[in-house]
Write an enzyme that holds these catalytic residues in place. Structure first.
Site, PDB file in Angstrom:
ATOM      1  N   LYS A  62      -6.535  -4.516  25.149  1.00  0.00           N
ATOM      2  CA  LYS A  62      -7.859  -5.111  25.305  1.00  0.00           C
ATOM      3  C   LYS A  62      -8.545  -4.417  26.481  1.00  0.00           C
ATOM      4  CE  LYS A  62     -10.318  -9.449  25.037  1.00  0.00           C
ATOM      5  NZ  LYS A  62     -10.205 -10.908  24.879  1.00  0.00           N
ATOM      6  N   ASP A  91     -14.451 -15.894  14.088  1.00  0.00           N
ATOM      7  CA  ASP A  91     -13.867 -14.615  14.505  1.00  0.00           C
ATOM      8  C   ASP A  91     -12.927 -14.780  15.687  1.00  0.00           C
ATOM      9  OD1 ASP A  91     -16.229 -15.181  16.041  1.00  0.00           O
ATOM     10  OD2 ASP A  91     -16.110 -13.172  16.872  1.00  0.00           O
ATOM     11  N   ASN A  92     -12.925 -15.953  16.310  1.00  0.00           N
ATOM     12  CA  ASN A  92     -11.989 -16.247  17.390  1.00  0.00           C
ATOM     13  C   ASN A  92     -10.891 -17.198  16.933  1.00  0.00           C
ATOM     14  OD1 ASN A  92     -13.437 -14.676  19.224  1.00  0.00           O
ATOM     15  ND2 ASN A  92     -14.767 -16.378  19.797  1.00  0.00           N
ATOM     16  N   ASP A 106      -8.042 -15.020  21.813  1.00  0.00           N
ATOM     17  CA  ASP A 106      -9.292 -14.709  22.514  1.00  0.00           C
ATOM     18  C   ASP A 106      -9.614 -15.713  23.620  1.00  0.00           C
ATOM     19  OD1 ASP A 106      -9.840 -12.317  21.357  1.00  0.00           O
ATOM     20  OD2 ASP A 106     -11.204 -13.103  19.847  1.00  0.00           O
ATOM     21  N   ASP A 109     -19.543  -0.861  26.266  1.00  0.00           N
ATOM     22  CA  ASP A 109     -18.711   0.232  26.771  1.00  0.00           C
ATOM     23  C   ASP A 109     -17.247   0.116  26.363  1.00  0.00           C
ATOM     24  OD1 ASP A 109     -17.663  -1.734  28.503  1.00  0.00           O
ATOM     25  OD2 ASP A 109     -19.036  -1.182  30.115  1.00  0.00           O
TER      26      ASP A 109
END
Length: 557
Positions: free
Chosen positions: A123, A288-289, A298, A135
């Site tokens: 991660k 999505d978590n 997450d 980024d």
């Protein structure tokens, strides 16, 4: 399962495939911060490996020297987004939902160790095709939070992804919005430079409910000829990685899907009941978590309750729908999206579809049963013999929740003190934030509230007696119940005001507080030393309330 690849650019409008090859971007001048001694032991790794050159190199993002048969490239996966049961595409760069995915998470290894399959994921490993202009980096602050939280949640007995290692760059920084010292602003009020870090998390897989949704949406809109086939493959891959021990591989696919729905429902409801048990609020429980394997995934704007508040929400953007006591409802919305994603595979199998729909319709009933059992366990009322006793237990739970808000009380400290089975309310006062019994001892409202607390405690003690023999609760029985309660009511939880000093010191290269927190929080049910108790078993200081970064968080990481 990596049968398909996909290349994603800003110009693409439709996509296929289950993953995208991605080469991590190493952080510059990596330095060791921490590793999970418990997980290293489980994997058979020596602790010294965490600081060995090859290990540091790989798990700080440099895969150039990995040994054969490993590849020098990792992979990232796409997924769809649903928020509280509503499909979203607004923030997708393509406005289709195909641009969501692992924006800074890159899996680098899948391995079988001692019969257990593990996927290892960096991660903060740099840009992926799903980073949507970001980024791809994670900062030390958020990496420390997640690293400690995963280790802690595992020790609490809550299903979770696991922490493996954490490294920080000694020279590379990025800018992130954050709170100024003592700020009471809801959102970050300044931009700061923070060191980048890479943490590695581990799980049998990182398949999310949103990932299943992505392939279901592609199938629904016929984006490409193999859309339905890809949906079936990702579902079968999920079963293979997460449910192989409970779903027979010889069954037909429709039967497997029905069993998958039942098993996931059981895991999801148990996980959320455990969240409530330990005072954990995920903060951003989108689909999505939500791990399709039924574990916590997450750790972004999460938090542990200090003051009990059903609407506790650490994330400033979370709203009530992801608040502490609404997490069962949020889980139901995610389960609905899970079922919606799987349903296309059953449309020509009516009997299986009927069974599947019944499983979905019973989610809240199963969740309610798990929640009642959890509360009863926290209260030591696990051997209720009659229906009337069970009904009284439910009444006691509701009355207690009301009293905890009126006092108000510290959620963790209250239940830990109750676990000693006090004779009167005296020991429980340690958990009260209001100075009820000193400054306002003669206030009528205070006296009335004290009376309600006394009455509640007496009813609870009577119900405890009913779980024992006719002679009432003996000294030995009381000790046994207290011991059982202390195994479900932790003494220590990872409060944000414990973590902030740790990551502040870490920015100066001092990781000792991280190590101390790791030691304490991986033994959350133990009494530990008087020194540690004085430091970590206490009420949240008044000056920390409403402070940004302590009482509320943004998603900045």
């Amino acid at each position: 399962m990596r049968q398909k690849t996909a290349t994603i650019t800003r110009r693409d409008k439709s996509f296929t495939g289950h993953y995208v090859p991605v080469k991590p971007t190493p952080i510059k001048d990596p330095e060791y911060v921490a590793h999970s001694k418990n997980l290293f032991s489980e994997l058979g790794f020596a602790d010294s490996m965490a600081e060995s050159a090859d290990f540091v190199r790989m798990f700080s993002g440099d895969m150039s020297g990995v040994p054969v048969p490993m590849r020098q490239v990792g992979w990232a996966s796409g997924y769809a987004l649903s928020i509280y049961g509503t499909e979203y595409t607004q923030q997708c760069p393509f406005q289709t939902g195909n641009g969501y995915g692992d924006g800074r998470a890159i899996s680098v290894l899948e391995t079988l160790i001692k019969g257990q399959r593990w996927e290892m994921q960096l991660k903060g490993g740099g840009r992926t095709p799903y980073c949507r202009g970001a980024d791809g980096r994670a900062v030390l602050r958020s990496s420390i939070r997640e690293f400690l939280a995963q280790d802690h949640m595992h020790a609490l007995g809550v299903p979770t992804s696991r922490s493996l290692s954490l490294y920080v760059s000694k020279t590379e920084t990025v800018k992130r919005p954050w709170y100024s010292q003592g700020s009471r602003s809801e959102n970050p009020d300044m931009l700061i430079s923070e060191a980048v870090a890479i943490s590695t998390r581990v799980a049998p897989s990182f398949i999310r409910v949103g990932q299943l949704e992505l392939f279901a949406r592609r199938s629904r809109s016929n984006e490409h000829p193999k859309a339905m086939e890809e949906l079936e493959k990702i579902v079968l891959h999920l079963i293979d990685r997460e449910y192989a021990d409970v779903i027979d591989t010889q069954l037909a696919t429709p039967e497997k899907i029905v069993l998958l729905a039942r098993e996931f429902r059981g895991r999801l409801t148990s996980m959320v009941a455990n969240w409530i048990r330990v005072g954990f609020c995920q903060g951003n429980f989108n689909s999505d978590n939500c791990a399709a394997g039924g574990f916590t995934l997450d750790y972004g704007p999460f938090g542990f309750c200090d003051v009990f508040n059903p609407y506790y929400q650490p994330w400033t953007g979370g709203g009530n729908h992801f608040s502490f006591m609404n997490q069962p409802n949020a889980a139901q919305r995610n389960f609905d999206m899970f079922c919606s994603a799987l349903r296309p595979l059953l449309v020509s199998h009516q009997q299986d579809l009927l069974a599947f729909d019944e499983i979905q319709s019973e989610f809240l009933a199963v969740m309610d049963t798990k929640m009642k059992a959890m509360w009863a366990t926290k209260l030591g009322l696990i051997n209720l013999k009659t229906e009337s006793d069970k009904a009284l237990c439910n009444v006691l739970i509701k009355e207690l929740q009301t009293l905890m808000m009126q006092a108000p009380v510290d959620y963790t400290i209250f239940f830990r003190e109750l676990s000693s089975i006090p004779d009167d309310i005296g020991p429980l006062k340690k958990s009260f934030y209001s100075n009820l019994y000193n400054d306002a001892a003669d206030d009528p409202d205070t006296l009335a509230l004290e009376k309600y607390w006394i009455e509640w405690l007496e009813k609870w003690q009577m119900l405890l007696n009913s779980t024992c023999d006719a002679k009432g609760i003996s000294s030995r029985a009381s000790e046994d119940i207290a011991m059982q309660m202390k195994l479900v009511n932790p003494k220590y939880v990872l409060r944000e005001w414990f973590v902030m000093p740790a990551y502040q010191q870490a920015t100066a290269g001092d990781y000792s507080l991280i190590q101390e927190l790791q030691a304490v929080m991986t033994q959350p049910y133990a009494e530990q030393s008087k020194e540690l108790e004085d430091k970590y078993y206490r009420l949240k200081p008044l000056e920390f309330f409403e402070v940004g970064g302590l009482s509320h968080l943004s998603c900045s990481s």
